[in-house]
Design a protein around this motif. Structure first.
Motif, PDB file in Angstrom:
ATOM      1  N   PRO A   1       5.135 -15.111   2.601  1.00 11.48           N
ATOM      2  CA  PRO A   1       6.248 -14.151   2.539  1.00 11.48           C
ATOM      3  C   PRO A   1       7.142 -14.149   3.778  1.00 11.48           C
ATOM      4  O   PRO A   1       8.357 -13.999   3.647  1.00 11.48           O
ATOM      5  N   SER A   2       6.584 -14.329   4.976  1.00 12.28           N
ATOM      6  CA  SER A   2       7.446 -14.310   6.166  1.00 12.28           C
ATOM      7  C   SER A   2       8.357 -15.536   6.164  1.00 12.28           C
ATOM      8  O   SER A   2       9.563 -15.412   6.382  1.00 12.28           O
TER       9      SER A   2
ATOM     10  N   GLY B   1       5.318 -22.887   7.023  1.00  8.62           N
ATOM     11  CA  GLY B   1       4.532 -21.943   6.231  1.00  8.62           C
ATOM     12  C   GLY B   1       5.408 -21.282   5.188  1.00  8.62           C
ATOM     13  O   GLY B   1       6.446 -20.710   5.510  1.00  8.62           O
TER      14      GLY B   1
ATOM     15  N   ILE C   1      -4.293 -24.315  14.099  1.00  9.73           N
ATOM     16  CA  ILE C   1      -3.777 -25.691  13.998  1.00  9.73           C
ATOM     17  C   ILE C   1      -2.440 -25.847  14.701  1.00  9.73           C
ATOM     18  O   ILE C   1      -2.230 -26.760  15.476  1.00  9.73           O
ATOM     19  N   VAL C   2      -1.529 -24.944  14.468  1.00 12.07           N
ATOM     20  CA  VAL C   2      -0.217 -25.060  15.084  1.00 12.07           C
ATOM     21  C   VAL C   2      -0.249 -24.550  16.527  1.00 12.07           C
ATOM     22  O   VAL C   2       0.267 -25.175  17.443  1.00 12.07           O
TER      23      VAL C   2
ATOM     24  N   VAL D   1       1.210 -30.683   6.959  1.00 10.52           N
ATOM     25  CA  VAL D   1       0.520 -29.820   7.913  1.00 10.52           C
ATOM     26  C   VAL D   1       1.210 -30.011   9.261  1.00 10.52           C
ATOM     27  O   VAL D   1       1.054 -31.054   9.893  1.00 10.52           O
TER      28      VAL D   1
ATOM     29  N   VAL E   1      -8.971  -7.810   0.097  1.00 11.87           N
ATOM     30  CA  VAL E   1      -9.558  -9.121  -0.180  1.00 11.87           C
ATOM     31  C   VAL E   1     -10.887  -8.941  -0.914  1.00 11.87           C
ATOM     32  O   VAL E   1     -11.184  -9.641  -1.883  1.00 11.87           O
TER      33      VAL E   1
ATOM     34  N   TYR F   1      -2.386 -18.348  -3.150  1.00 13.87           N
ATOM     35  CA  TYR F   1      -3.793 -18.755  -3.121  1.00 13.87           C
ATOM     36  C   TYR F   1      -4.758 -17.589  -2.907  1.00 13.87           C
ATOM     37  O   TYR F   1      -5.949 -17.736  -3.109  1.00 13.87           O
TER      38      TYR F   1
ATOM     39  N   PRO G   1       0.856  -1.186   0.000  1.00  6.66           N
ATOM     40  CA  PRO G   1       0.000   0.000   0.000  1.00  6.66           C
ATOM     41  C   PRO G   1       0.897   1.243   0.000  1.00  6.66           C
ATOM     42  O   PRO G   1       1.052   1.912   1.018  1.00  6.66           O
TER      43      PRO G   1
ATOM     44  N   VAL H   1       2.705 -19.184   9.788  1.00 11.70           N
ATOM     45  CA  VAL H   1       1.543 -19.907   9.263  1.00 11.70           C
ATOM     46  C   VAL H   1       0.401 -19.005   8.808  1.00 11.70           C
ATOM     47  O   VAL H   1      -0.636 -19.497   8.356  1.00 11.70           O
TER      48      VAL H   1
ATOM     49  N   GLY I   1       6.439 -14.969  13.113  1.00 11.52           N
ATOM     50  CA  GLY I   1       6.292 -13.661  12.486  1.00 11.52           C
ATOM     51  C   GLY I   1       5.227 -13.683  11.409  1.00 11.52           C
ATOM     52  O   GLY I   1       4.730 -14.743  11.019  1.00 11.52           O
TER      53      GLY I   1
ATOM     54  N   ALA J   1      -2.167  -8.460   7.931  1.00 14.37           N
ATOM     55  CA  ALA J   1      -1.455  -7.208   7.736  1.00 14.37           C
ATOM     56  C   ALA J   1      -1.019  -7.105   6.283  1.00 14.37           C
ATOM     57  O   ALA J   1      -1.861  -7.212   5.387  1.00 14.37           O
TER      58      ALA J   1
HETATM   59  C1  LIG Z   1      -6.875 -11.742  -0.932  1.00 12.09           C
HETATM   60  C2  LIG Z   1      -5.780 -11.026  -0.204  1.00 12.09           C
HETATM   61  C3  LIG Z   1      -5.251  -9.873  -0.743  1.00 12.09           C
HETATM   62  C4  LIG Z   1      -4.209  -9.212  -0.107  1.00 12.09           C
HETATM   63  N1  LIG Z   1      -3.694  -8.103  -0.689  1.00 12.09           N
HETATM   64  C5  LIG Z   1      -2.610  -7.516  -0.136  1.00 12.09           C
HETATM   65  C6  LIG Z   1      -1.989  -6.417  -0.764  1.00 12.09           C
HETATM   66  O1  LIG Z   1      -2.425  -5.929  -1.803  1.00 12.09           O
HETATM   67  N2  LIG Z   1      -0.888  -5.881  -0.208  1.00 12.09           N
HETATM   68  C7  LIG Z   1      -0.345  -6.408   0.933  1.00 12.09           C
HETATM   69  O2  LIG Z   1       0.695  -5.928   1.364  1.00 12.09           O
HETATM   70  N3  LIG Z   1      -0.936  -7.422   1.583  1.00 12.09           N
HETATM   71  C8  LIG Z   1      -2.055  -8.008   1.067  1.00 12.09           C
HETATM   72  N4  LIG Z   1      -2.652  -9.052   1.714  1.00 12.09           N
HETATM   73  C9  LIG Z   1      -2.110  -9.509   3.001  1.00 12.09           C
HETATM   74  C10 LIG Z   1      -0.851 -10.347   2.836  1.00 12.09           C
HETATM   75  O3  LIG Z   1      -1.017 -11.266   1.788  1.00 12.09           O
HETATM   76  C11 LIG Z   1      -0.509 -11.069   4.120  1.00 12.09           C
HETATM   77  O4  LIG Z   1      -0.365 -10.113   5.130  1.00 12.09           O
HETATM   78  C12 LIG Z   1       0.781 -11.875   4.005  1.00 12.09           C
HETATM   79  O5  LIG Z   1       0.699 -12.819   2.986  1.00 12.09           O
HETATM   80  C13 LIG Z   1       1.104 -12.576   5.315  1.00 12.09           C
HETATM   81  O6  LIG Z   1       2.234 -13.386   5.138  1.00 12.09           O
HETATM   82  P1  LIG Z   1       2.561 -14.612   6.101  1.00 12.09           P
HETATM   83  O7  LIG Z   1       3.892 -15.123   5.681  1.00 12.09           O
HETATM   84  O8  LIG Z   1       2.401 -14.198   7.508  1.00 12.09           O
HETATM   85  O9  LIG Z   1       1.437 -15.690   5.879  1.00 12.09           O
HETATM   86  P2  LIG Z   1       0.678 -16.302   4.603  1.00 12.09           P
HETATM   87  O10 LIG Z   1       0.937 -15.591   3.353  1.00 12.09           O
HETATM   88  O11 LIG Z   1      -0.719 -16.455   5.059  1.00 12.09           O
HETATM   89  O12 LIG Z   1       1.340 -17.746   4.466  1.00 12.09           O
HETATM   90  C14 LIG Z   1       1.196 -18.733   5.466  1.00 12.09           C
HETATM   91  C15 LIG Z   1       1.509 -20.079   4.861  1.00 12.09           C
HETATM   92  O13 LIG Z   1       1.571 -21.057   5.893  1.00 12.09           O
HETATM   93  C16 LIG Z   1       0.894 -22.223   5.489  1.00 12.09           C
HETATM   94  N5  LIG Z   1       0.461 -22.933   6.685  1.00 12.09           N
HETATM   95  C17 LIG Z   1      -0.545 -22.603   7.527  1.00 12.09           C
HETATM   96  N6  LIG Z   1      -0.638 -23.499   8.517  1.00 12.09           N
HETATM   97  C18 LIG Z   1       0.327 -24.412   8.295  1.00 12.09           C
HETATM   98  C19 LIG Z   1       0.735 -25.590   8.986  1.00 12.09           C
HETATM   99  N7  LIG Z   1       0.115 -25.984  10.095  1.00 12.09           N
HETATM  100  N8  LIG Z   1       1.761 -26.317   8.481  1.00 12.09           N
HETATM  101  C20 LIG Z   1       2.386 -25.916   7.350  1.00 12.09           C
HETATM  102  N9  LIG Z   1       2.041 -24.815   6.657  1.00 12.09           N
HETATM  103  C21 LIG Z   1       1.026 -24.065   7.141  1.00 12.09           C
HETATM  104  C22 LIG Z   1      -0.233 -21.713   4.651  1.00 12.09           C
HETATM  105  O14 LIG Z   1      -0.729 -22.710   3.774  1.00 12.09           O
HETATM  106  C23 LIG Z   1       0.441 -20.566   3.903  1.00 12.09           C
HETATM  107  O15 LIG Z   1       1.037 -21.005   2.720  1.00 12.09           O
HETATM  108  C24 LIG Z   1      -3.718  -9.710   1.117  1.00 12.09           C
HETATM  109  C25 LIG Z   1      -4.266 -10.860   1.670  1.00 12.09           C
HETATM  110  C26 LIG Z   1      -5.284 -11.515   1.037  1.00 12.09           C
HETATM  111  C27 LIG Z   1      -5.864 -12.765   1.653  1.00 12.09           C
END
Ligand SMILES: Cc1cc2nc3c(=O)[nH]c(=O)nc-3n(C[C@H](O)[C@H](O)[C@H](O)COP(=O)(O)OP(=O)(O)OC[C@H]3O[C@@H](n4cnc5c(N)ncnc54)[C@H](O)[C@@H]3O)c2cc1C
Ligand SMILES: Cc1cc2nc3c(=O)[nH]c(=O)nc-3n(C[C@H](O)[C@H](O)[C@H](O)COP(=O)(O)OP(=O)(O)OC[C@H]3O[C@@H](n4cnc5c(N)ncnc54)[C@H](O)[C@@H]3O)c2cc1C
Ligand code: SF4
Ligand code: SF4
Ligand code: FES
Lengths: 292, 470
Positions: B156-157, B153, B406-407, B218, B298, B187, B95, B241, B438, B446
């Motif tokens: 991005p983190s 997971g 779940i975790v 998982v 979203v 996804y 953003p 996650v 994280g 976020a």
């Molecule tokens: C539709 C949508 C649009 C968005 N648009 C924007 C945007 O334009 N700009 C922006 O900055 N942010 C946007 N966001 C937010 C952003 O995508 C998230 O803040 C970011 O992806 C968070 O990253 P993360 O690594 O914490 O988790 P996630 O991206 O949620 O990844 C977590 C991963 O962990 C896996 N996982 C979960 N549980 C387990 C388990 N028990 N064992 C193994 N794997 C597991 C999941 O399958 C997933 O692949 C958007 C979000 C959504 C849903």
């Protein structure tokens, strides 16, 4: 990993598939399920773990071909691998200290109910099994179920084996005959209408009735919300809150209408896949280059 | 080439709305070399660059933009990569208007430097160059330390942690529940906004550096977090996650057929490719009249996806006014261009179904803006007796979510806050030694860049821990 070791046709369109999955086998308990994909184009399909062998590191799935995805899965051969296989998912069955339980299995439900029946039998509970099918040739695992039951009743719609009629009749008789109230619980697993009518049958007897809901799923981990069901007026997710629920509290009509969501599209896909001449693996090779 | 005015930003070429609503290809087409240089030369190279304070990972913005202006684009890309391992994604989805560009000195005049567009350009240039000239990885990993890290997971983190630690010589395994790595980038966010190829490239790059990807695992089910440490021989675990668990409002009719939660709708379309049914086996309901509930990114993604899946009328139903929409400005703008209708000051009361249990209408309460609430935004309050009923054969609910259990539920000793998100210290460490966390599972939903920033901080601390451990 996730290699198909053995595949047997138990009855017309019902396949028993033994899969190498040591990590899943190690943690599997009765009531758990997995999510599988046949290939990179496939749907994510939930299937109950019908048996597991921790030593051999294998799990057993029993699947009925009802549409495109189950057909595709059934076309995988021994030696092939599932494209994806995750589990064990969901809560395992709660094996309560009961004197006697009635297990009602409809159709392919005979498979998921078996490990639960066995767990009850192993802890000393008397297990009565009512196994129903449309006709004799669709019955399977009768010996397995009989081996863990003090009583094993078979019903078929056409009378070609056991009693003619529905599973709810012997179920009602069992409950009516139970003057000492030894039956502490009923499990019903099978097609949704069957589970609904079993729950309706047990309701007047006030016997706790567990059903295993088969809502449509995607991830199986509580993320998508697609599997939601209404139980006791609350929205719950089948994959993480279930799949077993109190059958007296389930909103059956809502479940059934959600299951019908893709009726037309799935029917079309099924027809298309039935007509598809090439064996599955060649299709994958052909189409792999298109995959981004 | 289009230039809005002499001092204005160089506009990015885009697919015209009437064309793009018929495909899933990316909407903005990217700068060419000349456009990028022109835009880069607008940067004043401030001594105290306020833009940098607006970036959660403090990308050295004037430095990389200066390099683009000089035509040293590969160096510019390397410069960004020092702080941000996924510039191709961030340039597209950050953003910017409330982050880097919002803080640019030129923002006061309404023409901030197009930092996001330039970041995207540099990343694209570098990967294009690498593809053509076969340049190896930017960095060679340090010699193996023999220490093993499990990342749970592949969002991005998690990908950031994996990249930072593999470069420092640690042996990294990423466990991902889905059959593809990338998290929400794969996804959730649609192809027309973030091509999957970009995420795929980053994952392949990490794999080339030596990161092992264990898909279809998982954690908390087949293997618990404690088992990773005690049985599977990992020295440290990072939990990334994501947020997961979508929310509902608890109003009647939410479980009718044709009522989706946005996570399901977007996962079907993006991960499972339901837009390409029946070539892909996963189906999706294609509505004519679509109502999307919510006003964030979203909701915009869901609405624009529905538009591309044959919908005639798509409405965003949002309880505040257009000014309060939490989505990125660019998404709102693109949605408007694509003919998405904004039904603001409107909140659903009930979904009504037909005799087959499929949704057919949404009954809504009309709202007005009242006094500002704790967040400073004016609170929406119902206008007594004023209702509206909208026709809808497809409803997509995008009102946020809760913590993924779940975790967290299965990991003993893990401290959680009152909303069940994981509690961490300033280094990303959880209450359990050896476990860091994280991203969204800590902050709640976020942004991509915040999740990556959190990954970077945790990776630093994990590295320190692994070096001290012996
Ligand atoms: C539709 C949508 C649009 C968005 N648009 C924007 C945007 O334009 N700009 C922006 O900055 N942010 C946007 N966001 C937010 C952003 O995508 C998230 O803040 C970011 O992806 C968070 O990253 P993360 O690594 O914490 O988790 P996630 O991206 O949620 O990844 C977590 C991963 O962990 C896996 N996982 C979960 N549980 C387990 C388990 N028990 N064992 C193994 N794997 C597991 C999941 O399958 C997933 O692949 C958007 C979000 C959504 C849903
Ligand atoms: C937790 C869980 C465990 C399951 N365990 C087993 C099992 O052990 N063995 C087995 O054979 N099946 C099991 N199922 C059902 C199985 O997942 C479905 O049969 C399968 O997804 C159908 O896919 P399809 O594409 O072949 O059929 P579709 O083309 O999707 O559907 C064909 C017909 O089946 C109905 N249907 C669709 N999805 C389901 C569903 N999830 N459940 C019931 N009917 C459905 C449709 O309404 C339609 O009439 C389980 C489902 C769940 C949720
Ligand atoms: S990472 Fe995001 S906030 Fe930081 S400079 Fe790039 S686009 Fe701006
Ligand atoms: S604040 Fe704006 S003009 Fe100044 S250095 Fe940053 S991008 Fe350039
Ligand atoms: S299958 Fe996605 S939440 Fe249950």
């Amino acid at each position: 990993m996730s290699t198909i070791l053995k595949k047997t046709e138990l009855a017309s369109k019902i396949w028993q598939i033994e899969v190498e999955a040591p990590r899943i086998a190690e943690k599997a308990l009765p009531g758990h399920f997995v999510v599988v994909m046949a290939d990179a184009f496939g749907e994510r399909v939930p299937l109950t773990i019908a048996d597991f062998d921790r030593q051999a590191g294998t799990i057993t799935l029993v699947m009925m071909v009802v549409g495109a995805s189950s057909l595709k899965l059934s076309r995988l051969e021994e030696g092939d691998e599932f494209y994806a296989l995750i589990g064990p998912l969901g809560h395992p069955s709660e094996i309560k200290p009961l004197d006697r339980v009635v297990m009602v299995a409809g159709g392919v439900g005979a498979a998921p109910i078996f490990p639960i029946a066995r767990a009850y039998q192993q802890q000393g509970t008397e297990v009565v099994t009512v196994q129903g099918a449309r006709s004799a040739d669709l019955l399977f695992w009768t010996d397995r179920l009989a081996s863990v039951s003090v009583e094993h009743v078979i019903t078929t719609d056409d009378g070609s084996a056991g009693r003619r009629g529905l599973v709810t009749e012997p179920l009602a008789e069992q409950l009516a005959a139970d003057s000492e109230k030894r039956i502490g619980g009923v499990y019903a697993i099978g097609p949704t209408p069957m589970m609904k009518f079993c729950a309706k049958t047990t309701e007047p007897f006030c016997v706790p009735t567990v059903v295993s809901l088969n809502s449509i799923m995607i991830d199986g981990t509580g993320m998508c919300g697609g599997c939601r069901v209404t139980v006791a007026k609350k929205t719950l997710f089948t994959c993480v809150d279930g799949p077993e629920f109190d059958g007296h509290q389930v909103d059956w009509d809502s479940l059934m209408s959600r299951q019908r969501t893709y009726h037309t599209q799935e029917g079309f896909a099924f027809g298309r896949m039935l007509a598809e001449p090439a064996p599955l693996n060649e299709n994958i090779l052909l189409r792999q280059n298109e995959e981004v | 080439m289009k230039k809005s005015d002499k001092t204005g930003r160089v506009a990015m070429p885009e697919q015209p709305p009437e064309v793009r609503i018929r495909n899933f290809d990316e909407v903005p087409l990217g700068y060419d070399d000349e456009q990028a240089r022109t835009e880069a030369s607008r940067c004043l190279q401030c001594k105290k660059p306020s833009c940098r304070d607006g970036c959660p990972v403090q990308v050295d913005i004037p430095a990389f933009i200066g390099l683009i202006a000089e035509g040293r684009v590969l160096e510019a890309a390397a410069k960004i990569k020092e702080d941000n391992c996924l510039p191709a994604a961030c340039g597209r989805v950050c953003p910017q208007e409330i982050q880097c560009e919002g803080r640019c000195v030129l923002a006061k005049k309404g023409t901030p430097v197009a930092i996001g567009n330039l970041e995207r350009y540099a990343a694209h240039y570098a990967s294009d160059h690498a593809a053509r000239h076969g340049l190896g990885p930017f960095v060679t990993p340090a010699p193996p330390t023999g220490k093993r890290v499990a990342v749970v997971g592949a969002g991005p983190s998690g990908l950031t942690v994996a990249g930072d630690l593999v470069r420092r010589g640690h042996d990294v395994t990423v466990f991902e529940a889905f059959h593809k790595a990338g998290g929400v980038l794969i996804y959730g966010i649609p192809e027309f906004r973030l091509p999957k190829r970009i995420v795929q490239e980053e994952v392949e790059y990490l794999a080339a550096l030596g990161v092992r990807f264990e898909l279809n695992h998982v954690i908390g089910k087949a293997i618990s977090v404690h088992e990773l440490l005690e049985k599977e021989g990992f020295d440290a675990v990072f939990l990334g996650v994501g947020a997961g668990l979508p929310s509902l409002m608890g109003i009647p009719g939410e479980n009718l057929g044709g009522v989706y939660l946005a996570n399901e709708y977007l996962t079907r379309v993006n991960l499972m490719r339901a837009y390409d049914f029946p070539r892909y086996d996963t189906p999706i309901v294609r509505g004519r009249n679509v109502c999307v509930i919510g006003g964030g990114n979203v909701a915009m993604d869901a609405a624009r996806t529905a538009r591309r899946l044959d919908a005639e009328q798509v409405s965003i139903v949002y309880r505040r006014s257009v000014d309060e929409l939490p989505a990125r400005a660019e998404e709102v703008h693109h949605a408007q261009e694509e003919g998405i209708h904004f039904k603001t000051l409107c909140s659903p009361l009930e979904y009504l179904g037909d005799d087959r249990g499929m949704v057919k209408q949404v009954r809504c309460q009309i709202m007005e803006l009242g006094e500002p609430d704790a967040s400073g935004r004016r609170r929406p309050v119902p206008v007594p007796g004023k209702e509206a009923t909208l026709d809808a054969d497809l409803v997509i609910i995008a009102i946020g979510g809760n913590a993924n259990p779940i975790v967290t539920r299965q990991t003993e000793g893990l401290a959680l806050n009152k909303h069940d998100y994981i509690t961490i210290d300033e280094n990303g460490a959880t209450s359990v030694p050896g476990i860091w966390a994280g991203g969204d599972i800590v902050t709640g939903s976020a942004t991509v860049i915040l999740a990556m920033g959190a990954g970077r901080i945790a990776a630093q601390d994990i590295h320190r821990f692994l070096c001290e451990r012996n």
